[in-house]
Design an enzyme around this catalytic site. Structure first.
Site, PDB file in Angstrom:
ATOM      1  N   PRO A  12       0.804  -1.225   0.000  1.00  0.00           N
ATOM      2  CA  PRO A  12       0.000   0.000   0.000  1.00  0.00           C
ATOM      3  C   PRO A  12       0.837   1.276   0.000  1.00  0.00           C
ATOM      4  CG  PRO A  12      -0.230  -1.215   2.070  1.00  0.00           C
ATOM      5  CD  PRO A  12       0.601  -2.057   1.173  1.00  0.00           C
ATOM      6  N   GLU A  35       7.419   3.879 -11.036  1.00  0.00           N
ATOM      7  CA  GLU A  35       6.185   4.460 -11.557  1.00  0.00           C
ATOM      8  C   GLU A  35       6.262   5.989 -11.564  1.00  0.00           C
ATOM      9  OE1 GLU A  35       2.860   3.334  -9.222  1.00  0.00           O
ATOM     10  OE2 GLU A  35       3.413   4.617  -7.552  1.00  0.00           O
ATOM     11  N   ASP A  86       8.888  -1.137  -9.225  1.00  0.00           N
ATOM     12  CA  ASP A  86       8.284  -0.758  -7.932  1.00  0.00           C
ATOM     13  C   ASP A  86       6.752  -0.830  -7.982  1.00  0.00           C
ATOM     14  OD1 ASP A  86       7.492   1.586  -9.219  1.00  0.00           O
ATOM     15  OD2 ASP A  86       8.443   2.939  -7.775  1.00  0.00           O
TER      16      ASP A  86
HETATM   17  N1  LIG Z   1      11.910   0.507   6.079  1.00  0.00           N
HETATM   18  C1  LIG Z   1      11.803   1.827   6.171  1.00  0.00           C
HETATM   19  N2  LIG Z   1      12.059   2.459   7.312  1.00  0.00           N
HETATM   20  C2  LIG Z   1      11.928   3.779   7.399  1.00  0.00           C
HETATM   21  N3  LIG Z   1      11.559   4.591   6.393  1.00  0.00           N
HETATM   22  C3  LIG Z   1      11.295   4.007   5.235  1.00  0.00           C
HETATM   23  C4  LIG Z   1      11.383   2.610   5.055  1.00  0.00           C
HETATM   24  N4  LIG Z   1      11.024   2.332   3.780  1.00  0.00           N
HETATM   25  C5  LIG Z   1      10.725   3.505   3.202  1.00  0.00           C
HETATM   26  N5  LIG Z   1      10.912   4.509   4.075  1.00  0.00           N
HETATM   27  C6  LIG Z   1      10.638   5.925   3.812  1.00  0.00           C
HETATM   28  O1  LIG Z   1       9.214   6.030   3.715  1.00  0.00           O
HETATM   29  C7  LIG Z   1       8.863   6.925   2.667  1.00  0.00           C
HETATM   30  C8  LIG Z   1       8.034   6.166   1.645  1.00  0.00           C
HETATM   31  O2  LIG Z   1       8.855   5.218   0.971  1.00  0.00           O
HETATM   32  P1  LIG Z   1       8.681   4.919  -0.579  1.00  0.00           P
HETATM   33  O3  LIG Z   1       8.580   6.185  -1.353  1.00  0.00           O
HETATM   34  O4  LIG Z   1       9.740   3.944  -0.942  1.00  0.00           O
HETATM   35  O5  LIG Z   1       7.247   4.214  -0.535  1.00  0.00           O
HETATM   36  P2  LIG Z   1       6.358   3.664  -1.724  1.00  0.00           P
HETATM   37  O6  LIG Z   1       5.718   2.428  -1.247  1.00  0.00           O
HETATM   38  O7  LIG Z   1       7.152   3.578  -2.971  1.00  0.00           O
HETATM   39  O8  LIG Z   1       5.277   4.825  -1.850  1.00  0.00           O
HETATM   40  P3  LIG Z   1       4.104   5.047  -2.908  1.00  0.00           P
HETATM   41  O9  LIG Z   1       3.044   4.062  -2.613  1.00  0.00           O
HETATM   42  O10 LIG Z   1       3.623   6.418  -2.638  1.00  0.00           O
HETATM   43  O11 LIG Z   1       4.682   4.902  -4.264  1.00  0.00           O
HETATM   44  C9  LIG Z   1      10.173   7.498   2.112  1.00  0.00           C
HETATM   45  O12 LIG Z   1      10.433   8.711   2.777  1.00  0.00           O
HETATM   46  C10 LIG Z   1      11.205   6.427   2.495  1.00  0.00           C
HETATM   47  O13 LIG Z   1      12.494   6.999   2.663  1.00  0.00           O
HETATM   48  N1  LIG Z   2      -5.957   5.931  -7.154  1.00  0.00           N
HETATM   49  C1  LIG Z   2      -4.744   5.486  -7.456  1.00  0.00           C
HETATM   50  N2  LIG Z   2      -4.593   4.530  -8.389  1.00  0.00           N
HETATM   51  C2  LIG Z   2      -3.383   4.004  -8.716  1.00  0.00           C
HETATM   52  O1  LIG Z   2      -3.266   3.117  -9.583  1.00  0.00           O
HETATM   53  C3  LIG Z   2      -2.267   4.525  -8.016  1.00  0.00           C
HETATM   54  N3  LIG Z   2      -0.949   4.264  -8.072  1.00  0.00           N
HETATM   55  C4  LIG Z   2      -0.349   5.078  -7.198  1.00  0.00           C
HETATM   56  N4  LIG Z   2      -1.275   5.855  -6.599  1.00  0.00           N
HETATM   57  C5  LIG Z   2      -0.992   6.931  -5.635  1.00  0.00           C
HETATM   58  C6  LIG Z   2      -0.555   6.498  -4.293  1.00  0.00           C
HETATM   59  C7  LIG Z   2       0.426   7.562  -3.900  1.00  0.00           C
HETATM   60  O2  LIG Z   2      -0.264   8.685  -3.354  1.00  0.00           O
HETATM   61  C8  LIG Z   2       1.044   7.997  -5.205  1.00  0.00           C
HETATM   62  C9  LIG Z   2       2.371   7.332  -5.536  1.00  0.00           C
HETATM   63  O3  LIG Z   2       2.290   5.954  -5.526  1.00  0.00           O
HETATM   64  O4  LIG Z   2       0.080   7.688  -6.192  1.00  0.00           O
HETATM   65  C10 LIG Z   2      -2.471   5.536  -7.073  1.00  0.00           C
HETATM   66  N5  LIG Z   2      -3.696   6.015  -6.776  1.00  0.00           N
END
Ligand SMILES: Nc1ncnc2c1ncn2[C@@H]1O[C@H](COP(=O)(O)OP(=O)(O)OP(=O)(O)O)[C@@H](O)[C@H]1O
Ligand SMILES: Nc1nc(=O)c2ncn([C@H]3C[C@H](O)[C@@H](CO)O3)c2[nH]1
Length: 212
Positions: A12, A35, A86
């Site tokens: 998520p 992405e 990712d």
């Molecule tokens: N294991 C961890 N411990 C602490 N901080 C973390 C960890 N993993 C990620 N972070 C931090 O949490 C934030 C969110 O991480 P990241 O952008 O990789 O998430 P994501 O799942 O790719 O987000 P999104 O769903 O929005 O694409 C960033 O600031 C990252 O540095």
């Molecule tokens: N509604 C919706 N559909 C998608 O397929 C999707 N993929 C990512 N996200 C949102 C989550 C983070 O805020 C931000 C970065 O991941 O974009 C989405 N939101």
């Protein structure tokens, strides 16, 4: 695994997908597919008014991922280059089933299947699951302005939607290996041995796992 390794990191919002995918790509010496977020013109408006903007936002994500994965297949995977991504294309369905309603949801489903049925699917999914508290802390830490007032109920729902989606993928795509990471207990950023344990599991699947 006897095909070109394709690994997707999922979970998520804010679970740490981009962070872990980037770390795995460096460890495995593979390109990373990320992405598109900031370039999405509907992102800010979507979080201000989900009902009004969800169809445009979901279609934008779908078209972008369709293009990215099509290019990835032709330029990398078919040339024998393994990839870490990712996201998994299935996330489009996870989000759209939550954000869309009625005819828009039905139309989106049809378009989703037309566009994605022949896209490459990863052999391994690293699924980071995490509690609402952990996700909120990471979203706050990252500090994207449009995410700061995110509805907690929406995020809580997505946590459940991800759980159901991974359980359903395990049944509908049994050839895909799902490695689940407990994002509350495992800190692959601060603890090198936590990251090593995940990387070892991925390596076992792509280099030493069962032949697919
Ligand atoms: N294991 C961890 N411990 C602490 N901080 C973390 C960890 N993993 C990620 N972070 C931090 O949490 C934030 C969110 O991480 P990241 O952008 O990789 O998430 P994501 O799942 O790719 O987000 P999104 O769903 O929005 O694409 C960033 O600031 C990252 O540095
Ligand atoms: N509604 C919706 N559909 C998608 O397929 C999707 N993929 C990512 N996200 C949102 C989550 C983070 O805020 C931000 C970065 O991941 O974009 C989405 N939101």
């Amino acid at each position: 695994m006897n095909q070109v390794p394709f690994i997707a990191v999922e979970g998520p919002i804010g679970a740490g997908k981009t962070t872990l995918a980037t770390m795995l790509a460096a460890e495995l010496n593979m390109p990373v597919l990320k992405e598109i977020v900031e370039e999405n013109p509907f992102m800010e408006r979507f979080y201000q008014n989900l009902d009004e903007w969800s169809f445009q936002l979901e279609m934008f994500f779908l078209c972008n991922r369709y293009k990215q994965l099509g290019d990835t297949e032709s330029k990398l995977i078919r040339q024998g280059t393994p990839v870490v991504s990712d996201y998994h294309i299935y996330k489009n369905l996870i989000f759209s089933e939550r954000t869309l309603k009625g005819r828009e949801r039905e139309k989106y489903r049809q378009i989703y299947h037309v566009l994605t049925d022949d896209l490459p699917k990863p052999g391994v999914i690293v699924y980071i699951k995490a509690s609402l508290e952990t996700l909120l802390a990471r979203i706050a830490k990252r500090g994207r302005s449009f995410e700061q007032d995110m509805d907690r109920a929406y995020l809580r729902q997505l946590i459940e939607d991800y759980e159901s989606a991974m359980a359903s993928l395990a049944v509908t795509e049994p050839e895909t290996t799902i490695i689940t990471v407990d994002g509350d207990a495992v800190d692959f950023v601060a603890e090198p041995e936590h990251f090593d344990a995940i990387a070892e599991q991925v390596k076992a699947h792509i280099y030493g796992g069962p032949v697919r």
